[in-house]
Design a protein around this motif. Sequence first.
Motif, short mmCIF file in Angstrom:
data_model
loop_
_atom_site.label_atom_id
_atom_site.label_comp_id
_atom_site.label_asym_id
_atom_site.label_seq_id
_atom_site.Cartn_x
_atom_site.Cartn_y
_atom_site.Cartn_z
N MET A 197 0.84 -1.21 0.00
CA MET A 197 0.00 0.00 0.00
C MET A 197 0.87 1.25 0.00
N GLU A 198 1.97 1.18 0.74
CA GLU A 198 2.87 2.33 0.78
C GLU A 198 3.47 2.60 -0.61
N ARG A 199 3.80 1.51 -1.30
CA ARG A 199 4.39 1.65 -2.63
C ARG A 199 3.37 2.03 -3.70
N CYS A 200 2.09 1.72 -3.44
CA CYS A 200 1.05 1.93 -4.46
C CYS A 200 -0.08 2.80 -3.92
N PRO A 201 0.11 4.12 -3.92
CA PRO A 201 -0.91 5.01 -3.36
C PRO A 201 -2.24 4.95 -4.12
N ASP A 202 -2.22 4.41 -5.35
CA ASP A 202 -3.47 4.35 -6.13
C ASP A 202 -4.24 3.05 -5.91
N SER A 203 -3.67 2.14 -5.10
CA SER A 203 -4.33 0.84 -4.93
C SER A 203 -5.70 1.00 -4.25
N ALA A 204 -6.64 0.17 -4.66
CA ALA A 204 -7.98 0.16 -4.05
C ALA A 204 -7.93 -0.28 -2.59
N MET A 205 -6.79 -0.85 -2.18
CA MET A 205 -6.68 -1.31 -0.79
C MET A 205 -6.79 -0.14 0.19
N HIS A 206 -6.38 1.10 -0.26
CA HIS A 206 -6.46 2.27 0.64
C HIS A 206 -7.92 2.57 0.99
N GLU A 207 -8.73 2.73 -0.05
CA GLU A 207 -10.13 3.07 0.19
C GLU A 207 -10.84 1.93 0.94
N PHE A 208 -10.54 0.71 0.53
CA PHE A 208 -11.17 -0.47 1.13
C PHE A 208 -10.88 -0.55 2.63
N SER A 209 -9.61 -0.33 2.99
CA SER A 209 -9.26 -0.47 4.40
C SER A 209 -9.78 0.70 5.22
N GLN A 210 -9.88 1.89 4.59
CA GLN A 210 -10.48 3.03 5.32
C GLN A 210 -11.96 2.76 5.58
N LYS A 211 -12.64 2.21 4.59
CA LYS A 211 -14.06 1.91 4.73
C LYS A 211 -14.29 0.90 5.86
N ASN A 212 -13.39 -0.08 5.94
CA ASN A 212 -13.53 -1.11 6.97
C ASN A 212 -12.85 -0.74 8.29
N ALA A 213 -12.17 0.43 8.28
CA ALA A 213 -11.45 0.91 9.47
C ALA A 213 -10.39 -0.06 9.95
N ARG A 214 -9.85 -0.89 9.05
CA ARG A 214 -8.77 -1.78 9.47
C ARG A 214 -8.05 -2.37 8.25
N ILE A 215 -6.79 -2.75 8.48
CA ILE A 215 -6.08 -3.58 7.49
C ILE A 215 -5.88 -4.93 8.16
N ASP A 216 -6.39 -5.98 7.57
CA ASP A 216 -6.22 -7.29 8.20
C ASP A 216 -5.81 -8.34 7.16
N GLY A 217 -5.86 -9.59 7.57
CA GLY A 217 -5.41 -10.66 6.69
C GLY A 217 -6.31 -10.86 5.48
N ARG A 218 -7.49 -10.23 5.48
CA ARG A 218 -8.39 -10.40 4.34
C ARG A 218 -8.29 -9.27 3.33
N THR A 219 -7.69 -8.13 3.73
CA THR A 219 -7.68 -6.94 2.88
C THR A 219 -7.16 -7.25 1.47
N ALA A 220 -5.98 -7.86 1.39
CA ALA A 220 -5.37 -8.10 0.08
C ALA A 220 -6.18 -9.12 -0.72
N PHE A 221 -6.62 -10.21 -0.06
CA PHE A 221 -7.41 -11.23 -0.76
C PHE A 221 -8.71 -10.62 -1.29
N ASP A 222 -9.40 -9.82 -0.45
CA ASP A 222 -10.68 -9.21 -0.88
C ASP A 222 -10.46 -8.26 -2.06
N CYS A 223 -9.43 -7.40 -1.96
CA CYS A 223 -9.19 -6.42 -3.03
C CYS A 223 -8.69 -7.11 -4.30
N ALA A 224 -7.94 -8.21 -4.15
CA ALA A 224 -7.48 -8.95 -5.33
C ALA A 224 -8.70 -9.50 -6.09
N ARG A 225 -9.67 -9.98 -5.35
CA ARG A 225 -10.90 -10.50 -5.99
C ARG A 225 -11.66 -9.38 -6.69
#
Length: 315
Positions: A197-225
Amino acid sequence: MRYRIGVDIGGTGIKIGLVDENNQIVNRHSLPTGAERPYLSVVEDIVKGIAAVKGDISYKEIISVGVGCPGFVNPETGLLVHAGNLNWENVPLKDALESRMGLPVYVGNDANCAVVGETVAGAAKGKRNVMLITLGTGVGGGLILNGKLFTGSMGMGAELGHAILVMDGEPCTCGIRGCFEAYASVSALIRQTKEMMERCPDSAMHEFSQKNARIDGRTAFDCARMGDEAAKRVVEQYIRYVAAGIGSQINVFRPEAVLIGGGISAEGDHLIKPLNEMVGEYVFAFKQVGAPPILKASLGNDAGIIGAAYLDAVS
Ligand SMILES: [Zn+2]
């Protein structure tokens, strides 16, 4: 019909099951662990819980009691040497329970019980050489070799999560650097996610994790899907670490099957399918004889109870 009793001591709860000869849990009881209490009062609660699941069945019809718990367990002495999230050190669990019930008691660590349960009644039923890896908060390992549970000296063997994957690599919770666990646990996956996420400021993981108020073990798998490229790279790299770690251990033990349990195994085919595709790159003689199948463990939480109950049969 004869029965076995399995006791699964977890960080927050103790689950007790009466297991019949068809490997079915026919009665259950659960109680809080009470990690802050002296162990003897917990032992008394376990004895009462065993009496409760046993019901009208006489002690004569019970083959044995098995207890699984997290931490360092010595199956020879029956000592729970150290339990991470319980405040117990050098607790004579086997003796304390045997003297109160007059039944043979076996003790084992939780990952060992899980592989026994899966081999008796789950995804590896009937197999004689089975490796189980739990991908969770930590990375646990269990091994059935030639039909018997391999525990090593002092019960400290089969710590597959602490095989070195990268020399002098990331620090592990155990104090060593570069362990498989330091690349394959949930916290490792979270670290890999944050780095990407630090390397890719445009990744959807930023918005996704803000919406969920957390970064966890599912963040990358969910956003990859959802199609996010950076998340796909995290997942691919994570699975590659897992494949390399498992491949290396296949080369040592060559089980008939490798089972994956733990929280991350909930990703199902999104984890298991690419893992099977990648592992061959790390497996000795793959071109000639292939690699053993990697399967999702199938018993879930019941593996701990059934595996503990059957410790007598694999010891
Ligand atoms: Zn380690």
